[in-house]
Motif scaffolding. Sequence first.
Motif, PDB file in Angstrom:
ATOM      1  N   ASN A   1     -19.274   6.982  13.462  1.00 45.61           N
ATOM      2  CA  ASN A   1     -18.111   7.377  14.271  1.00 45.61           C
ATOM      3  C   ASN A   1     -18.528   8.343  15.379  1.00 45.61           C
TER       4      ASN A   1
ATOM      5  N   TYR B   1     -17.928   7.716  19.289  1.00 44.21           N
ATOM      6  CA  TYR B   1     -17.133   8.638  20.102  1.00 44.21           C
ATOM      7  C   TYR B   1     -17.966   9.251  21.222  1.00 44.21           C
TER       8      TYR B   1
ATOM      9  N   GLY C   1     -16.943   8.226  24.841  1.00 46.26           N
ATOM     10  CA  GLY C   1     -16.404   9.387  25.540  1.00 46.26           C
ATOM     11  C   GLY C   1     -17.232   9.789  26.737  1.00 46.26           C
TER      12      GLY C   1
ATOM     13  N   MET D   1      -9.277   6.145  18.000  1.00 47.59           N
ATOM     14  CA  MET D   1     -10.440   6.675  18.682  1.00 47.59           C
ATOM     15  C   MET D   1     -10.063   7.341  19.999  1.00 47.59           C
TER      16      MET D   1
ATOM     17  N   ILE E   1     -11.010  10.884  22.437  1.00 46.41           N
ATOM     18  CA  ILE E   1     -11.763  10.727  23.681  1.00 46.41           C
ATOM     19  C   ILE E   1     -10.949  11.108  24.920  1.00 46.41           C
TER      20      ILE E   1
ATOM     21  N   ASN F   1     -19.146  15.972  23.232  1.00 47.93           N
ATOM     22  CA  ASN F   1     -18.561  14.955  22.349  1.00 47.93           C
ATOM     23  C   ASN F   1     -19.236  14.944  20.981  1.00 47.93           C
TER      24      ASN F   1
END
Length: 319
Positions: free
Chosen positions: A99, A103, A107, A163, A167, A230
């Motif tokens: 994950n 991300y 992102g 998600m 982001i 991030n």
Amino acid sequence: MTTRTIPSQQLLRERRPADLYRVPLRARLADPAFNTMTIAILLVAIAAVAYPLYFIVIASVSDPNQIYEGKVWFLPAGFTLEGYQRIFADPAIWRGLGNSVLYTVMGSIISVGSILGAGYALSRKDLPGRKFIMLLFIITMFFDGGLISRYLVVRDLGLLNTMWAVILPGAIGVWNLIIARSFFEHSIPDELREAAQLDGASDFQFFFRMVLPLSKPLIMLMLMIHVVGNWNSFFDALIYLNDDTKYPLQLVLRNILIQSDVAASGNLSGDVESYAAAQRVAELTKYAMIVISSLPLMIALPFMQKHFTKGALIGAVKS
């Protein structure tokens, strides 16, 4: 009797080097003393930064009892990989790692793409109302609606537990946008755009074929900032995500650490040996989690450092 004028260069050649470069003793000693002091200060600063990182690494493979007794300084004591074994045996760690990678990649791409596009548009002097648009961006640096208002916006947009809730809310940083706009204003001359237009290039062709290739330091700077942000982010996931299968690695590690502390505290009413064992596991996992969460960035960032420095200077000094 005529006097002969000696040219200045000939006069310099005829004088002895000792006469030309005679420097007082205090001045000759000043530079070495300054250099020695500067090197000493830098070495102390490097040690102050590097040693805690090194200690975390050796502590993650050392027996916590040896750490409590102060026997761990430069080498591991009671070598053990139990902390790493316990962490990697948990499937939530691997799920959180996946994950976090997702991300971070998504992102960073969205953030960097948005900032480059908006920064270039705001750097164009022929953009109508660009000062007013920039003012709206700057206002958000001083006034914030707060956590509740952001949560309501994310909820009304239907982004909760997705998600995009992690982001999109922080995709564009105004300070980074200002750096990008300043970079384009001072690094991309108008004459280059006019020449491209004479050759029949559209604005999109000019941006993708000429502006972006000339903006590699800026792109690397933005990538580095957003990758670090991030990867280390967990607060947005804590607020907007309810499904633990979507938690990033940082949030998973946080929950594991809390559970370890709670388990150790829950054994206070039991025997001393059970409490000591639970506390030992908590310490092992704590150090191992710090290494696991920091290692990817520590490996990647040195390769991006020179681009980061160049991009930061270009975007900041000329702003």
